[in-house]
Design a protein around this motif. Structure first.
Motif: not given
Length: 494
Positions: A299, A303, A402
């Motif tokens: 993750e 980003y 996000q």
């Protein structure tokens, strides 16, 4: 302490045999005599204190029962005991209790009369294992056992009996049978060679190094105990809700160690698509938790790609893998990491200052394959990139859409597993039952039955199961209707 008590018990003036007031010479005593002597000698008010002390004397091998079965003191006159020879006292340095001496003892018993000195099953099993372990010393064990047996044969009959009982009691304490408690704890034996003993002696050079080390330790910063306690307290408050020992709700949906469900491991697996709510809370608490979680790395990398700084995370992961790589690939991996991330003009060059880069160059020049520090040549650059991501990219990631969207999905994710039940009761369909086809002519009430079931007065279609004289006309009409099919046309042409 116990050896002092035993010496007083065997004293010629105030000992146990003098207190028994027996005229004939005796070598045995009962548990009742021992308990009464201890109560009188140490002014014990309660009898259980004297019993406990006598139990310790028996369990540690200072006295032994004549039957060699139960090593517990009975405060009556049913069992007799004897004093153990000082040679066999538990902390005596005159006799060794290693495995070779035990093997010699078992070999010696196996060479004598089996009815009196036969080995018990657990002793025979231990003897077989020792012979396998010390197969190269089998001749030595047999020779030592033979010499000891010859010495025993020279003794008198009473001396043989007492010696055998003392030796059996000694090994019964040090090598108890299965299921019995071993009261003597033997520490690790320190077998040092003369060269090692000489090397341990401190020389002038070693003392100088120790003095230099102590001088450096004076200048090191020391954290106060109150600050250490506050930091531990803060960490405990932060991680309390994630610790199953502190909070039972931390093992949601259920504890796999208490139940048969493995849902907790499945939703917290590294390759799960949507992480749990508690897992993402850990990411928000510490950057260390995020970067050491495989899913968190994915993750965070996604980003960083949006910010065009994903090479920082890739460099940090590459250095971590380099620390654990085989020594044969160490030099190759080191050159590969430097060319990809630290060389000027490289495609994935990371933002490292000149001072840190000089330290890396110095480490690479001084490192070699045999040097243990070669795995940490990129440590200055890795720490610099870690601090850069922690203070710059990590706070922005926590505020990004996000992370927030993923947190919402994690909260909406169900923590219960769908259950499927097989073999349960089936529901009856709400549609009307199909029409029942009955054999033609089997009942005069075919039309009535079909109308009752379906609710209509339509004619009943019956199936022909036999060719009787009553339905030949219907058979001919049925055959004529099937001749229009392709199959029957072909057959007629043939």
């Amino acid at each position: 302490m116990m050896e002092t008590i035993i010496k007083e018990l065997q004293s010629e003036k105030f000992g146990l045999f003098q207190a028994m007031k027996v005229r004939r010479p005796v070598t045995a005593f009962t548990g009742y005599d021992l308990v009464q002597w201890l109560r009188k000698r140490f002014d014990m008010e309660e009898q259980r204190e004297a019993i406990h002390l006598s139990q310790l004397l028996c369990q540690y091998g200072y006295i032994y029962p004549l039957d060699l079965k139960s090593y517990s003191i009975k405060e009556d006159r049913s069992v007799e005991y004897r004093f153990q020879k000082p040679f066999y006292w538990p902390f005596s340095s005159q006799v060794s209790t290693d495995s070779i001496e035990y093997a010699i003892y078992l070999q010696k018993r196996s060479m004598r009369n089996k009815q009196k000195h036969g080995l018990e099953p657990y002793e025979q099993e231990a003897f077989d294992k020792l012979l396998k372990v010390y197969c190269d010393k089998k001749e030595f064990i047999e020779k030592q056992a033979t010499e000891q047996v010859d010495e025993i044969k020279k003794k008198k009959r009473n001396e043989k009996i007492i010696f055998d009982q003392q030796e059996r009691a000694f090994w019964r304490i040090h090598r108890p049978p299965p299921g019995c408690v071993k009261n003597l704890e033997e520490g690790p034996k320190k077998n040092f060679l003369p060269q090692q003993i000489i090397a341990r002696k401190k020389t002038k050079e070693a003392l100088r190094k120790e003095i230099a080390f102590l001088k450096k330790s004076f200048g090191r910063p020391r954290m106060k105990f109150s600050m250490v306690f506050e930091s531990y307290k803060l960490r405990w408050e932060q991680y309390k809700e994630f610790d199953p020992f502190m909070d039972a709700s931390a093992t949601q949906p259920s504890n796999p160690w208490m139940s048969d469900e493995t849902m907790l491991w499945e939703i917290n697996s590294p390759d799960v698509h949507i992480p749990t709510d508690s897992r993402m809370k850990k990411w928000a608490i510490s950057f260390y938790e995020l970067i050491n979680d495989p899913r968190g790395q994915c993750e965070f990398d996604e980003y960083l790609q949006k910010e065009y700084s994903h090479e920082n995370l890739h460099f940090w992961c590459a250095v971590e893998n380099y620390k654990c790589c085989p020594r044969s690939r160490q030099k190759e991996e080191m050159n590969s990491i430097y060319k990809m991330y630290l060389e000027k003009g490289s495609r994935s060059e990371v933002n490292v200052d000149s001072k840190t880069l000089d330290q890396v160059h110095q480490n690479m020049r001084s490192s070699s394959e045999s040097n243990a520090k070669a795995r940490y040549v990129f440590e200055p650059a890795q720490e610099h990139i870690y601090v850069l991501m922690k203070k710059d990219s990590y706070p922005r990631y926590l505020r990004s859409d996000q992370f927030k969207d993923l947190m919402e999905k994690a909260k909406q994710q169900p923590l219960t597993k769908r259950r499927f039940f097989f073999g349960g009761p089936k529901k009856r369909p709400s549609t009307p039952s199909p029409k029942i086809n009955r054999r033609h002519g089997s009942s005069s009430s075919d039309r009535d039955v079909s109308s009752d079931i379906s609710g209509e007065s339509s004619p009943v279609h019956v199936a022909h199961h036999s060719f009787s004289t009553g339905n030949l006309q219907d058979l001919d009409s049925h055959k004529s209707s099937r001749t229009n099919s392709r199959f029957y046309v072909v057959m007629e042409n043939l």
